[in-house]
Scaffold this motif. Sequence first.
Motif, PDB file in Angstrom:
ATOM      1  N   SER A 107       1.112 -10.450  -4.077  1.00 54.11           N
ATOM      2  CA  SER A 107       0.756  -9.164  -3.473  1.00 54.11           C
ATOM      3  C   SER A 107       1.592  -8.042  -4.060  1.00 54.11           C
ATOM      4  CB  SER A 107       0.964  -9.221  -1.958  1.00 54.11           C
ATOM      5  OG  SER A 107       0.288 -10.310  -1.407  1.00 54.11           O
ATOM      6  N   HIS A 108       2.898  -8.261  -4.154  1.00 49.43           N
ATOM      7  CA  HIS A 108       3.772  -7.223  -4.689  1.00 49.43           C
ATOM      8  C   HIS A 108       3.570  -7.046  -6.181  1.00 49.43           C
ATOM      9  CE1 HIS A 108       6.839  -7.110  -1.147  1.00 49.43           C
ATOM     10  NE2 HIS A 108       5.595  -6.918  -0.777  1.00 49.43           N
ATOM     11  N   LYS A 135       3.737   0.308   4.856  1.00 49.23           N
ATOM     12  CA  LYS A 135       2.869  -0.869   4.829  1.00 49.23           C
ATOM     13  C   LYS A 135       3.169  -1.847   3.694  1.00 49.23           C
ATOM     14  CE  LYS A 135      -1.039   0.718   7.510  1.00 49.23           C
ATOM     15  NZ  LYS A 135      -2.498   0.574   7.710  1.00 49.23           N
ATOM     16  N   VAL A 136       4.165  -1.524   2.860  1.00 50.90           N
ATOM     17  CA  VAL A 136       4.515  -2.435   1.775  1.00 50.90           C
ATOM     18  C   VAL A 136       6.001  -2.806   1.823  1.00 50.90           C
ATOM     19  CG1 VAL A 136       4.583  -2.793  -0.722  1.00 50.90           C
ATOM     20  CG2 VAL A 136       2.674  -1.552   0.309  1.00 50.90           C
ATOM     21  N   LEU A 137       6.871  -1.785   1.709  1.00 50.50           N
ATOM     22  CA  LEU A 137       8.305  -2.065   1.594  1.00 50.50           C
ATOM     23  C   LEU A 137       8.908  -2.596   2.892  1.00 50.50           C
ATOM     24  CD1 LEU A 137       9.480   0.955  -0.603  1.00 50.50           C
ATOM     25  CD2 LEU A 137       8.860  -1.360  -1.309  1.00 50.50           C
ATOM     26  N   ILE A 138       8.631  -1.927   4.006  1.00 47.74           N
ATOM     27  CA  ILE A 138       9.203  -2.384   5.288  1.00 47.74           C
ATOM     28  C   ILE A 138       8.694  -3.781   5.644  1.00 47.74           C
ATOM     29  CG2 ILE A 138       9.238  -1.956   7.774  1.00 47.74           C
ATOM     30  CD1 ILE A 138       9.502   0.997   7.183  1.00 47.74           C
ATOM     31  N   PRO A 139       7.377  -4.059   5.539  1.00 47.27           N
ATOM     32  CA  PRO A 139       6.943  -5.438   5.787  1.00 47.27           C
ATOM     33  C   PRO A 139       7.574  -6.445   4.827  1.00 47.27           C
ATOM     34  CG  PRO A 139       5.071  -3.960   5.913  1.00 47.27           C
ATOM     35  CD  PRO A 139       6.212  -3.151   5.397  1.00 47.27           C
ATOM     36  N   SER A 276      -0.221  -5.093   4.286  1.00 48.86           N
ATOM     37  CA  SER A 276      -0.428  -5.884   3.075  1.00 48.86           C
ATOM     38  C   SER A 276       0.785  -6.779   2.873  1.00 48.86           C
ATOM     39  CB  SER A 276      -0.625  -4.961   1.871  1.00 48.86           C
ATOM     40  OG  SER A 276      -0.918  -5.707   0.719  1.00 48.86           O
ATOM     41  N   LEU A 277       0.853  -7.847   3.659  1.00 48.80           N
ATOM     42  CA  LEU A 277       2.037  -8.688   3.727  1.00 48.80           C
ATOM     43  C   LEU A 277       2.038  -9.730   2.622  1.00 48.80           C
ATOM     44  CD1 LEU A 277       4.371  -8.770   5.814  1.00 48.80           C
ATOM     45  CD2 LEU A 277       3.167 -10.656   6.919  1.00 48.80           C
ATOM     46  N   SER A 278       3.228 -10.072   2.147  1.00 47.21           N
ATOM     47  CA  SER A 278       3.354 -11.135   1.165  1.00 47.21           C
ATOM     48  C   SER A 278       3.407 -12.476   1.875  1.00 47.21           C
ATOM     49  CB  SER A 278       4.627 -10.935   0.329  1.00 47.21           C
ATOM     50  OG  SER A 278       4.911 -12.103  -0.400  1.00 47.21           O
ATOM     51  N   TRP A 311      11.934 -11.758  -5.949  1.00 49.16           N
ATOM     52  CA  TRP A 311      11.258 -10.818  -5.054  1.00 49.16           C
ATOM     53  C   TRP A 311      11.641  -9.379  -5.387  1.00 49.16           C
ATOM     54  CZ3 TRP A 311      12.391 -13.556   0.290  1.00 49.16           C
ATOM     55  CH2 TRP A 311      11.705 -14.779   0.321  1.00 49.16           C
ATOM     56  N   ALA A 312      12.937  -9.154  -5.627  1.00 52.68           N
ATOM     57  CA  ALA A 312      13.401  -7.794  -5.908  1.00 52.68           C
ATOM     58  C   ALA A 312      12.865  -7.277  -7.241  1.00 52.68           C
ATOM     59  CB  ALA A 312      14.933  -7.763  -5.907  1.00 52.68           C
ATOM     60  N   LEU A 313      12.641  -8.181  -8.202  1.00 56.11           N
ATOM     61  CA  LEU A 313      12.190  -7.762  -9.529  1.00 56.11           C
ATOM     62  C   LEU A 313      10.678  -7.585  -9.616  1.00 56.11           C
ATOM     63  CD1 LEU A 313      14.379 -10.017 -11.867  1.00 56.11           C
ATOM     64  CD2 LEU A 313      14.624  -7.558 -11.457  1.00 56.11           C
ATOM     65  N   THR A 314       9.942  -8.141  -8.651  1.00 55.62           N
ATOM     66  CA  THR A 314       8.482  -8.194  -8.790  1.00 55.62           C
ATOM     67  C   THR A 314       7.855  -6.811  -8.910  1.00 55.62           C
ATOM     68  OG1 THR A 314       8.324 -10.308  -7.637  1.00 55.62           O
ATOM     69  CG2 THR A 314       6.349  -8.929  -7.679  1.00 55.62           C
ATOM     70  N   LEU A 315       8.127  -5.935  -7.965  1.00 57.03           N
ATOM     71  CA  LEU A 315       7.521  -4.591  -8.016  1.00 57.03           C
ATOM     72  C   LEU A 315       7.867  -3.853  -9.303  1.00 57.03           C
ATOM     73  CD1 LEU A 315       7.879  -3.409  -4.309  1.00 57.03           C
ATOM     74  CD2 LEU A 315       5.747  -3.510  -5.601  1.00 57.03           C
TER      75      LEU A 315
END
Length: 440
Positions: A107-108, A135-139, A276-278, A311-315
């Motif tokens: 998703s990310h 709807k993306v970062l906080i979730p 839009s949750l991962s 996870w941190a690198l994905t976006l």
Amino acid sequence: MEHITLLIGIVIVTALVFDFTNGFHDTANAMATTISTGALAPRAAVAMSAVLNLLGAFLSVEVAKTISSGIIDEGSGIKPEVIFAGLVGAIIWNLLTWLAGLPSSSSHALMGGLLGATVAAVGTGAVNGDVVVMKVLIPALAAPLVAGVASVCATRVTYRLARDADEGRTAKGYRAGQITSAALVSLAHGTNDAQKTMGVITLALVTGGALAPGANPPVWVITSAGMAIALGTYLGGWRIIRTMGKGITDIQPPQGFAAQTSAAATILASSHIGFSLSTTHVCSGAVMGSGLGRKGGVVRWGTAGRMVVGWALTLPAAGLVAAGAALLAGQGDWGVAAVAVLTLAICGAIWVRSRRTPVDHTNVNEVEPAREAAMPAPSPEPEPAGVVTTAVRAVSPPPAPAGVGAASTAPAVSRQDAGEQFPGDPAAAPSRPASAGSIP
């Protein structure tokens, strides 16, 4: 108009390819614990998950609307080639993390690719920052924590309720519970993740003038997205299943049941409200929570740390790849063709590299050799139990006198290593008298 129509067709095909990679990349989210505990055979597990992914695609369109008209402004001049570049970034990142066996977020990767391509082609004004944050970062930050805490509580409750039950009698119940909870996760995955591809295709149709802004995905879009993710799920992302099932913690059936139930509840709730949750973040957090919830359970924090870094690198990583693809695709037809050729070449190289160390349903539950070799060797220092044993021997009755026959079988204790039996022929043991100081 013919160019636009052809380009939209290319975008739709690329979106379905991403949906396919999403399927096999995220199969582990639903089935890793079920496969690792033996509740279902690997092939049966992925087949069941594929069917439920397809059914889940028809349950809601809220997440699709978040993608198609939420994070990016449809009227900001976005062209189909920008969406194509965003999908390229997501596909390449998905395949790289699959090769590494890393449960990152598809998703990310998709949203990072769309954001990177949009910023490179149009600018930051086309991005709805408040929607991205809410709807993306906080979730993304909350999902693994919520699922992890829920899984810790569910695991402890499960073990507490079954503490006096017969283990053999409860085994069948836990197996049925795992299969049911895995089915819920698969259904939730289809509901949440298939919608993201629906949203991308809908966005491409809107930018090409085939749909009105704000329109819901057509039925053919929903059907094709559901079938693509189901096919990818059936093939199984065995590398990531191995990491999720064996790399994070050693999962027992009660833990698998608790983790999957917690994950399914979190994903279905987020889909209902349009987050839009991962699913990867949710399921990974739930697996770690199950390890913390079981008394004596162990979480392999080295593997967990690798996952968090991924996870941190994905976006940003998917965004950078997509930005480069967008700049090249923006040069015209030859640029789009060049991006397509480069993408096929990179994907082919990743697939060839994966064949050197194949992972499939026959060895998915085996520990990865490189990781097993990297595990710390047992400490040479004596464990506390050895000290206790030595003390017990120190106060035990002395050996029987010579000639009775017992002395020949009495364990001799070395001065250098208390607690270790005298090496060599047992008949030679009496030659070292007990009075000589067997205990240092």
